[in-house]
Design a protein around this motif. Structure first.
Motif, PDB file in Angstrom:
ATOM      1  N   PHE A  54     -27.580  17.034  50.785  1.00  0.00           N
ATOM      2  CA  PHE A  54     -27.935  15.632  50.600  1.00  0.00           C
ATOM      3  C   PHE A  54     -28.338  15.394  49.151  1.00  0.00           C
ATOM      4  N   VAL A  55     -27.823  14.317  48.564  1.00  0.00           N
ATOM      5  CA  VAL A  55     -28.146  13.948  47.191  1.00  0.00           C
ATOM      6  C   VAL A  55     -28.511  12.465  47.170  1.00  0.00           C
ATOM      7  N   ILE A  56     -29.587  12.118  46.439  1.00  0.00           N
ATOM      8  CA  ILE A  56     -30.004  10.721  46.319  1.00  0.00           C
ATOM      9  C   ILE A  56     -29.513  10.187  44.976  1.00  0.00           C
ATOM     10  N   TYR A  57     -28.826   9.045  45.019  1.00  0.00           N
ATOM     11  CA  TYR A  57     -28.363   8.370  43.819  1.00  0.00           C
ATOM     12  C   TYR A  57     -29.019   7.011  43.715  1.00  0.00           C
ATOM     13  N   GLU A  58     -29.354   6.624  42.491  1.00  0.00           N
ATOM     14  CA  GLU A  58     -29.847   5.277  42.233  1.00  0.00           C
ATOM     15  C   GLU A  58     -28.674   4.437  41.773  1.00  0.00           C
ATOM     16  N   LYS A  59     -28.461   3.293  42.411  1.00  0.00           N
ATOM     17  CA  LYS A  59     -27.337   2.423  42.044  1.00  0.00           C
ATOM     18  C   LYS A  59     -27.746   1.542  40.881  1.00  0.00           C
ATOM     19  N   PRO A  60     -27.197   1.773  39.704  1.00  0.00           N
ATOM     20  CA  PRO A  60     -27.529   0.935  38.552  1.00  0.00           C
ATOM     21  C   PRO A  60     -26.823  -0.417  38.633  1.00  0.00           C
ATOM     22  N   LYS A  61     -27.386  -1.395  37.993  1.00  0.00           N
ATOM     23  CA  LYS A  61     -26.787  -2.729  38.006  1.00  0.00           C
ATOM     24  C   LYS A  61     -25.627  -2.797  37.017  1.00  0.00           C
ATOM     25  N   GLY A  62     -24.537  -3.387  37.440  1.00  0.00           N
ATOM     26  CA  GLY A  62     -23.447  -3.681  36.538  1.00  0.00           C
ATOM     27  C   GLY A  62     -22.455  -2.570  36.281  1.00  0.00           C
ATOM     28  N   ARG A  63     -22.601  -1.431  36.906  1.00  0.00           N
ATOM     29  CA  ARG A  63     -21.613  -0.363  36.716  1.00  0.00           C
ATOM     30  C   ARG A  63     -21.603   0.545  37.937  1.00  0.00           C
ATOM     31  N   GLY A  64     -20.637   1.426  37.968  1.00  0.00           N
ATOM     32  CA  GLY A  64     -20.526   2.350  39.085  1.00  0.00           C
ATOM     33  C   GLY A  64     -21.505   3.502  38.972  1.00  0.00           C
ATOM     34  N   ILE A  65     -21.524   4.318  39.999  1.00  0.00           N
ATOM     35  CA  ILE A  65     -22.439   5.465  40.036  1.00  0.00           C
ATOM     36  C   ILE A  65     -21.861   6.615  39.215  1.00  0.00           C
ATOM     37  N   ARG A  66     -22.707   7.221  38.408  1.00  0.00           N
ATOM     38  CA  ARG A  66     -22.329   8.387  37.604  1.00  0.00           C
ATOM     39  C   ARG A  66     -23.121   9.600  38.089  1.00  0.00           C
ATOM     40  N   PRO A  67     -22.641  10.800  37.823  1.00  0.00           N
ATOM     41  CA  PRO A  67     -23.406  11.995  38.212  1.00  0.00           C
ATOM     42  C   PRO A  67     -24.818  12.019  37.624  1.00  0.00           C
ATOM     43  N   SER A  68     -25.011  11.393  36.478  1.00  0.00           N
ATOM     44  CA  SER A  68     -26.338  11.369  35.853  1.00  0.00           C
ATOM     45  C   SER A  68     -27.314  10.462  36.599  1.00  0.00           C
ATOM     46  N   ASP A  69     -26.834   9.665  37.550  1.00  0.00           N
ATOM     47  CA  ASP A  69     -27.702   8.784  38.335  1.00  0.00           C
ATOM     48  C   ASP A  69     -28.372   9.499  39.510  1.00  0.00           C
ATOM     49  N   ALA A  70     -28.045  10.774  39.711  1.00  0.00           N
ATOM     50  CA  ALA A  70     -28.642  11.526  40.814  1.00  0.00           C
ATOM     51  C   ALA A  70     -30.107  11.819  40.518  1.00  0.00           C
ATOM     52  N   LEU A  71     -30.948  11.656  41.522  1.00  0.00           N
ATOM     53  CA  LEU A  71     -32.361  11.972  41.374  1.00  0.00           C
ATOM     54  C   LEU A  71     -32.563  13.475  41.472  1.00  0.00           C
ATOM     55  N   ASP A  72     -33.540  13.973  40.781  1.00  0.00           N
ATOM     56  CA  ASP A  72     -33.857  15.399  40.820  1.00  0.00           C
ATOM     57  C   ASP A  72     -34.769  15.661  42.018  1.00  0.00           C
ATOM     58  N   PHE A  73     -34.170  15.659  43.210  1.00  0.00           N
ATOM     59  CA  PHE A  73     -34.923  15.872  44.446  1.00  0.00           C
ATOM     60  C   PHE A  73     -34.171  16.879  45.286  1.00  0.00           C
ATOM     61  N   LYS A  74     -34.794  18.014  45.535  1.00  0.00           N
ATOM     62  CA  LYS A  74     -34.174  19.043  46.368  1.00  0.00           C
ATOM     63  C   LYS A  74     -35.127  19.356  47.510  1.00  0.00           C
ATOM     64  N   TYR A  75     -34.567  19.360  48.705  1.00  0.00           N
ATOM     65  CA  TYR A  75     -35.376  19.648  49.879  1.00  0.00           C
ATOM     66  C   TYR A  75     -34.577  20.537  50.813  1.00  0.00           C
ATOM     67  N   ILE A  76     -35.189  21.622  51.262  1.00  0.00           N
ATOM     68  CA  ILE A  76     -34.568  22.525  52.228  1.00  0.00           C
ATOM     69  C   ILE A  76     -35.556  22.709  53.374  1.00  0.00           C
ATOM     70  N   HIS A  77     -35.132  22.360  54.564  1.00  0.00           N
ATOM     71  CA  HIS A  77     -35.989  22.502  55.747  1.00  0.00           C
ATOM     72  C   HIS A  77     -36.113  23.966  56.119  1.00  0.00           C
ATOM     73  N   LYS A  78     -37.305  24.391  56.386  1.00  0.00           N
ATOM     74  CA  LYS A  78     -37.540  25.772  56.828  1.00  0.00           C
ATOM     75  C   LYS A  78     -37.947  25.758  58.287  1.00  0.00           C
TER      76      LYS A  78
END
Length: 79
Positions: A54-78
């Motif tokens: 799972f990856v969270i992206y922030e949708k910027p206004k006025g352009r498409g999503i770029r790989p740099s828009d991904a949030l630095d959030f990593k979660y692994i369920h144990k």
């Protein structure tokens, strides 16, 4: 796809993508940053990848999503 949660226009939209789906990435959740993180934590235990795909992206206004828009959030369920 219907989203379970609607976002007010004055708040930023965030999307949770699931990687490694054949041919494309699938949006599995749309909401605020907090609700996206909560979705991953709640649902990760039901997937074999335990949340790593799972990856969270922030949708910027006025352009498409770029790989740099991904949030630095990593979660692994144990278990």
């Amino acid at each position: 796809m219907r989203f379970k949660e609607f976002v007010k226009e004055n708040k930023k939209s965030h999307f949770v993508y699931q990687k490694n789906v054949p041919d494309y990435q699938t949006v599995v959740h749309r909401g605020t940053e907090a609700s996206s993180k909560k979705y991953i934590k709640d649902k990760a235990k039901y997937f074999g990848h335990k949340g790593r795909d799972f990856v969270i992206y922030e949708k910027p206004k006025g352009r498409g999503i770029r790989p740099s828009d991904a949030l630095d959030f990593k979660y692994i369920h144990k278990d």
